[in-house]
Scaffold this active site. Structure first.
Site, PDB file in Angstrom:
ATOM      1  N   ASP A  36     -26.080 -22.730  38.298  1.00 50.23           N
ATOM      2  CA  ASP A  36     -25.107 -21.697  38.681  1.00 50.23           C
ATOM      3  C   ASP A  36     -23.686 -22.245  38.744  1.00 50.23           C
ATOM      4  O   ASP A  36     -22.765 -21.693  38.145  1.00 50.23           O
ATOM      5  CB  ASP A  36     -25.456 -21.102  40.059  1.00 50.23           C
ATOM      6  CG  ASP A  36     -26.706 -20.236  40.014  1.00 50.23           C
ATOM      7  OD1 ASP A  36     -26.850 -19.449  39.062  1.00 50.23           O
ATOM      8  OD2 ASP A  36     -27.529 -20.345  40.945  1.00 50.23           O
TER       9      ASP A  36
ATOM     10  N   ARG B 242     -24.701 -24.702  56.305  1.00 53.53           N
ATOM     11  CA  ARG B 242     -23.690 -23.861  55.654  1.00 53.53           C
ATOM     12  C   ARG B 242     -22.350 -23.826  56.387  1.00 53.53           C
ATOM     13  O   ARG B 242     -21.296 -23.945  55.749  1.00 53.53           O
ATOM     14  CB  ARG B 242     -24.215 -22.439  55.423  1.00 53.53           C
ATOM     15  CG  ARG B 242     -25.381 -22.339  54.442  1.00 53.53           C
ATOM     16  CD  ARG B 242     -25.157 -23.106  53.178  1.00 53.53           C
ATOM     17  NE  ARG B 242     -26.215 -22.899  52.186  1.00 53.53           N
ATOM     18  CZ  ARG B 242     -26.430 -23.694  51.167  1.00 53.53           C
ATOM     19  NH1 ARG B 242     -25.697 -24.783  50.996  1.00 53.53           N
ATOM     20  NH2 ARG B 242     -27.388 -23.438  50.303  1.00 53.53           N
TER      21      ARG B 242
ATOM     22  N   ASP C 269     -27.336 -17.120  51.878  1.00 49.54           N
ATOM     23  CA  ASP C 269     -26.232 -18.076  51.822  1.00 49.54           C
ATOM     24  C   ASP C 269     -24.889 -17.397  51.568  1.00 49.54           C
ATOM     25  O   ASP C 269     -23.864 -17.811  52.092  1.00 49.54           O
ATOM     26  CB  ASP C 269     -26.508 -19.139  50.757  1.00 49.54           C
ATOM     27  CG  ASP C 269     -27.565 -20.120  51.235  1.00 49.54           C
ATOM     28  OD1 ASP C 269     -27.667 -20.319  52.458  1.00 49.54           O
ATOM     29  OD2 ASP C 269     -28.282 -20.682  50.395  1.00 49.54           O
TER      30      ASP C 269
ATOM     31  N   SER D 109     -36.016 -23.053  42.794  1.00 48.44           N
ATOM     32  CA  SER D 109     -34.694 -23.151  43.397  1.00 48.44           C
ATOM     33  C   SER D 109     -34.835 -23.996  44.655  1.00 48.44           C
ATOM     34  O   SER D 109     -35.630 -23.686  45.548  1.00 48.44           O
ATOM     35  CB  SER D 109     -34.197 -21.746  43.741  1.00 48.44           C
ATOM     36  OG  SER D 109     -33.100 -21.846  44.613  1.00 48.44           O
TER      37      SER D 109
END
Ligand code: ARG
Length: 405
Positions: A8, A88, A117, A165
């Protein structure tokens, strides 16, 4: 742009230049993912980054985030130790730092529109830097994996044909996608990297002791060490015994139910040990209430509401409660299991003199008679009143059976 070097972010690094004519500064935050950061940097420059930052935030992650998650027994929906969710806010903080220093007008990241996320990134960026615009290309430009793969090939961007992933940091590894999307399919052995199958684990158990100070682990097997080192070491020891595999159906913030696999050896051991110690030193009322606080805290962190004042208020409560959480816990690691087998503390509320079944006890048994009388008075009375007044109640049925009998 938050950059990991995966599919990505590699694709959007190129697209940001192509579509928007952007000068892209890439940022990679090291929270303990097992990546080759030199190679990530080289890849960023090769595909057009004007500048790249690699930021080692491992120690800060351990000291400010993991430590608090341990104190809060942080688990989302009782199973997930929050590894990704917890990192995060720190990644966002570092990203915003760079953006401000460099005078960037936009922050971009590689999140899809389907996960959690994006919520964590966007709310964090908005809180810390409301003036900066956020671009989320995978969602906004509706990039599919297949399209990304062919775009990468066309532009000579090397990508692995990984099916899964994966997200990693010192607190855990998460694996999604592929066959795992069938919730009835048992996870194949090849998805695991931090833990061995319990079948391959040593036949002999291994014992570890963990010493806590105010709720935070400070020593492993009697050896004082930094939390970062302790977590890294324990991941290795517990992983070797197959401890820390988690298979979980999870409710994402956006409403999707997803099947998630985690490997979190150290987190599994430390949360278990920590909660056990709390049970030794905290009163039953504090324990009962803290469970509510812990689960709300975990929910906030999972949901991307790190900057919500309630989280800070709960942290104050947690820190106050944790002042008494000092002591040592002994854990047995064996064939996929971590079992607490011993605990001790100078603050223990457990007292052998009171609890013992031996003759000499300081607990005055005779007082129990009056205690029971008063403790159950209302409930016992209500059961009998309901038998008379509510014909459909269980108590009425019980009485009817008793009379017939
Ligand atoms: N379900 C977890 C969470 O929302 C982990 C997500 C990890 N991301 C990934 N791309 N594998 O926190």
């Amino acid at each position: 742009m938050a950059y990991s070097g995966g599919l990505d972010t590699s694709v959007i690094l190129k697209l940001m230049q192509e579509k928007l004519g952007a000068e892209v500064i890439t940022v990679t935050v090291d929270v303990g993912q097992k990546d080759d950061f030199k190679a990530v940097e080289e890849k960023a420059y090769k595909f057009g980054a004007v500048e790249h930052h690699t930021i080692d935030a491992k120690e800060e992650f351990a000291d400010k985030y993991v430590s608090q998650a341990i104190k809060a027994n942080g688990l989302y929906e009782k199973f997930y130790p929050l590894a990704t969710a917890l990192a995060r806010p720190l990644i966002v903080e570092k990203l915003v730092d760079v953006a401000k220093k460099e005078g960037a007008s936009v922050i971009a990241h590689g999140c899809t529109g389907k996960g959690n996320d994006q919520v964590r990134f966007n709310l964090g960026i908005k809180a810390l830097a409301p003036e900066i615009e956020i671009i989320q290309p995978v969602m906004e430009w509706e990039l599919s994996r297949d399209w990304e793969m062919s775009y990468a090939k066309k532009h000579g961007i090397p990508v692995s044909e990984k099916i899964y992933s994966i997200d990693e940091n010192i607190w855990g590894r998460s694996i999604e996608g592929g066959i795992l999307e069938d919730p009835f399919a048992e996870p194949p052995e090849d998805i695991f990297e931090w833990t061995v199958s319990p079948l391959q684990a040593p036949d002999e158990p291994e014992y570890v002791t963990i010493e806590f100070h105010e709720g935070v682990p400070v020593a492993l097997n009697g050896e004082p060490m930094k939390l970062l080192d302790l977590v890294v070491k324990l991941n290795e020891i517990a992983g070797k015994h197959g401890v820390g595999r988690i298979d979980h159906i999870e409710d994402r913030t956006v409403g999707i139910k997803s099947r998630e696999i985690y490997e979190a050896p150290a987190a599994s051991v430390l949360i278990k040990a920590h909660y056990d110690l709390e049970k030794l030193v905290l009163t039953k009322w504090l324990l009962e209430f803290k469970e509510l606080v812990d689960s709300k805290w975990s929910w906030l962190v999972y949901s991307g509401l790190w900057y919500e004042p309630l989280r800070e208020a709960l942290d104050s409560f947690i820190n106050e409660a944790e002042r008494a959480v000092n002591g040592t816990v002994k854990v047995k690691l064996w064939k996929g299991n971590a079992t607490v087998v011993g605990r001790e503390s100078g603050n223990a509320l457990y007292s052998k003199e009171i609890a013992t079944y031996e003759k000499f006890s300081t607990f005055e048994q005779k007082l129990a008679k009056g205690f029971m009388e008063l403790f159950g008075m209302q409930s016992v009375a209500a059961y009998n009143v309901r038998a008379r007044t509510l014909p459909e109640s269980d108590s009425a049925k019980d009485v009817a059976v008793a009379i017939k009998g």
